[in-house]
Design an enzyme around this catalytic site. Structure first.
Site, PDB file in Angstrom:
ATOM      1  N   GLY A  46      34.202  21.994 -40.658  1.00 35.85           N
ATOM      2  CA  GLY A  46      34.279  22.998 -41.720  1.00 35.85           C
ATOM      3  C   GLY A  46      33.529  24.283 -41.465  1.00 35.85           C
ATOM      4  O   GLY A  46      33.909  25.334 -41.978  1.00 35.85           O
ATOM      5  N   GLU A 100      25.985  24.599 -42.405  1.00 40.03           N
ATOM      6  CA  GLU A 100      27.023  23.771 -43.056  1.00 40.03           C
ATOM      7  C   GLU A 100      27.946  24.668 -43.870  1.00 40.03           C
ATOM      8  O   GLU A 100      27.507  25.700 -44.391  1.00 40.03           O
ATOM      9  CB  GLU A 100      26.355  22.763 -43.998  1.00 40.03           C
ATOM     10  N   ASP A 104      28.014  19.453 -51.312  1.00 41.92           N
ATOM     11  CA  ASP A 104      28.637  18.983 -52.546  1.00 41.92           C
ATOM     12  C   ASP A 104      27.692  17.960 -53.192  1.00 41.92           C
ATOM     13  O   ASP A 104      26.794  18.333 -53.924  1.00 41.92           O
ATOM     14  CB  ASP A 104      29.997  18.393 -52.144  1.00 41.92           C
ATOM     15  N   PHE A 153      37.118  22.268 -56.498  1.00 41.08           N
ATOM     16  CA  PHE A 153      37.482  22.139 -55.101  1.00 41.08           C
ATOM     17  C   PHE A 153      37.945  23.481 -54.521  1.00 41.08           C
ATOM     18  O   PHE A 153      38.697  24.214 -55.148  1.00 41.08           O
ATOM     19  CB  PHE A 153      38.593  21.092 -54.947  1.00 41.08           C
ATOM     20  N   ASP A 160      38.877  22.663 -45.723  1.00 41.37           N
ATOM     21  CA  ASP A 160      40.221  22.090 -45.760  1.00 41.37           C
ATOM     22  C   ASP A 160      40.485  21.279 -47.018  1.00 41.37           C
ATOM     23  O   ASP A 160      39.572  20.785 -47.672  1.00 41.37           O
ATOM     24  CB  ASP A 160      40.428  21.164 -44.561  1.00 41.37           C
ATOM     25  N   ARG A 166      42.438  25.476 -43.553  1.00 42.21           N
ATOM     26  CA  ARG A 166      41.248  26.010 -42.883  1.00 42.21           C
ATOM     27  C   ARG A 166      41.457  27.430 -42.372  1.00 42.21           C
ATOM     28  O   ARG A 166      40.509  28.190 -42.217  1.00 42.21           O
ATOM     29  CB  ARG A 166      40.865  25.138 -41.676  1.00 42.21           C
TER      30      ARG A 166
HETATM   31  P1  IMP Z   1      28.635  16.048 -49.444  1.00 41.22           P
HETATM   32  O1  IMP Z   1      28.192  15.030 -48.433  1.00 41.22           O
HETATM   33  O2  IMP Z   1      29.147  15.408 -50.704  1.00 41.22           O
HETATM   34  O3  IMP Z   1      27.593  17.100 -49.711  1.00 41.22           O
HETATM   35  O4  IMP Z   1      29.944  16.729 -48.906  1.00 41.22           O
HETATM   36  C1  IMP Z   1      29.939  17.570 -47.852  1.00 41.22           C
HETATM   37  C2  IMP Z   1      31.305  17.641 -47.224  1.00 41.22           C
HETATM   38  O5  IMP Z   1      32.385  17.362 -48.142  1.00 41.22           O
HETATM   39  C3  IMP Z   1      31.524  19.048 -46.753  1.00 41.22           C
HETATM   40  O6  IMP Z   1      30.986  19.241 -45.456  1.00 41.22           O
HETATM   41  C4  IMP Z   1      33.029  19.175 -46.824  1.00 41.22           C
HETATM   42  O7  IMP Z   1      33.602  18.696 -45.640  1.00 41.22           O
HETATM   43  C5  IMP Z   1      33.452  18.261 -47.953  1.00 41.22           C
HETATM   44  N1  IMP Z   1      33.682  19.034 -49.215  1.00 41.22           N
HETATM   45  C6  IMP Z   1      32.948  18.974 -50.343  1.00 41.22           C
HETATM   46  N2  IMP Z   1      33.444  19.782 -51.294  1.00 41.22           N
HETATM   47  C7  IMP Z   1      34.517  20.408 -50.747  1.00 41.22           C
HETATM   48  C8  IMP Z   1      35.455  21.407 -51.233  1.00 41.22           C
HETATM   49  O8  IMP Z   1      35.398  21.909 -52.375  1.00 41.22           O
HETATM   50  N3  IMP Z   1      36.419  21.791 -50.354  1.00 41.22           N
HETATM   51  C9  IMP Z   1      36.525  21.286 -49.097  1.00 41.22           C
HETATM   52  N4  IMP Z   1      35.669  20.369 -48.600  1.00 41.22           N
HETATM   53  C10 IMP Z   1      34.664  19.927 -49.414  1.00 41.22           C
END
Ligand code: IMP
Length: 176
Positions: A46, A100, A104, A153, A160, A166
């Site tokens: 990403g 990063e 999320d 989202f 993606d 992307r």
């Molecule tokens: P976390 O581990 O929940 O913080 O998620 C991190 C990963 O989830 C990111 O590196 C993204 O790959 C994916 N992600 C989280 N939210 C989104 C979004 O809104 N769009 C696309 N990818 C997301």
């Protein structure tokens, strides 16, 4: 409006707004790291566009490497282990800045940062383009943040939806 697979997305953050925040982040990083030869560690997939534009905006000596995270079930009941693939530069005594695309829940970083800390860097900071504070379940300290956004989202600019979107140069959010 654009369509990615089965979902509709609306314009959210333009490439110009992204560039403005990248320039601001580069200034903050310059104040904190110029002359310290830091090592940027960009997390694929990403972050590839963000890392590229941010690194171009950095005018002091610095290195960058790209890693992928592989997650698998650990032996402990706490579950997930996340390890880095492709980390071929030693972090010992280096000033390390992780790049990063989005944080999320914070789950990924919570499981992965200890692996970097084990290598005893001189300092370890986090630089993220997008932060969704309302989604955070595993609190992680984020030192440099491009945009704080609501829990919706988003796609584009490297991010993606199911592998697609992307290549969109701006950031779009899921239409309500
Ligand atoms: P976390 O581990 O929940 O913080 O998620 C991190 C990963 O989830 C990111 O590196 C993204 O790959 C994916 N992600 C989280 N939210 C989104 C979004 O809104 N769009 C696309 N990818 C997301």
């Amino acid at each position: 409006m654009i369509q990615v697979l089965d979902k509709t997305f609306e314009p959210y953050i333009s490439r110009d707004e992204i560039q403005t925040q990248i320039d601001r982040l580069a200034e903050e990083l310059t104040q904190d790291f110029a002359g310290k030869n830091p090592l940027f560690v960009a997390v694929l997939n990403g972050s590839f566009m963000f890392a590229s534009d941010l690194f171009k905006a950095i005018k002091f000596n610095a290195e960058i490497c790209f890693i992928k995270l592989a997650s698998y079930k650990g032996t402990k009941s706490s579950g997930q282990v996340v390890s880095a693939i492709g980390l071929d530069i030693s972090l010992k005594d280096r000033h390390v800045i992780v790049i990063e695309d989005i944080v999320d829940t914070g789950r990924t970083l919570t499981h992965f940062l200890p692996e970097l800390e084990n290598q005893q860097p001189a300092s370890l900071k986090m630089c993220v383009l997008l932060h969704k504070p309302d989604a955070m379940v595993f609190p992680v300290q984020l030192d440099y943040i491009g945009f704080t956004i609501p829990n919706r989202f988003v796609v584009g600019y490297g991010l993606d939806y199911d592998g697609y979107g992307r290549n969109i140069p701006d950031i779009y959010q899921l239409a309500e």
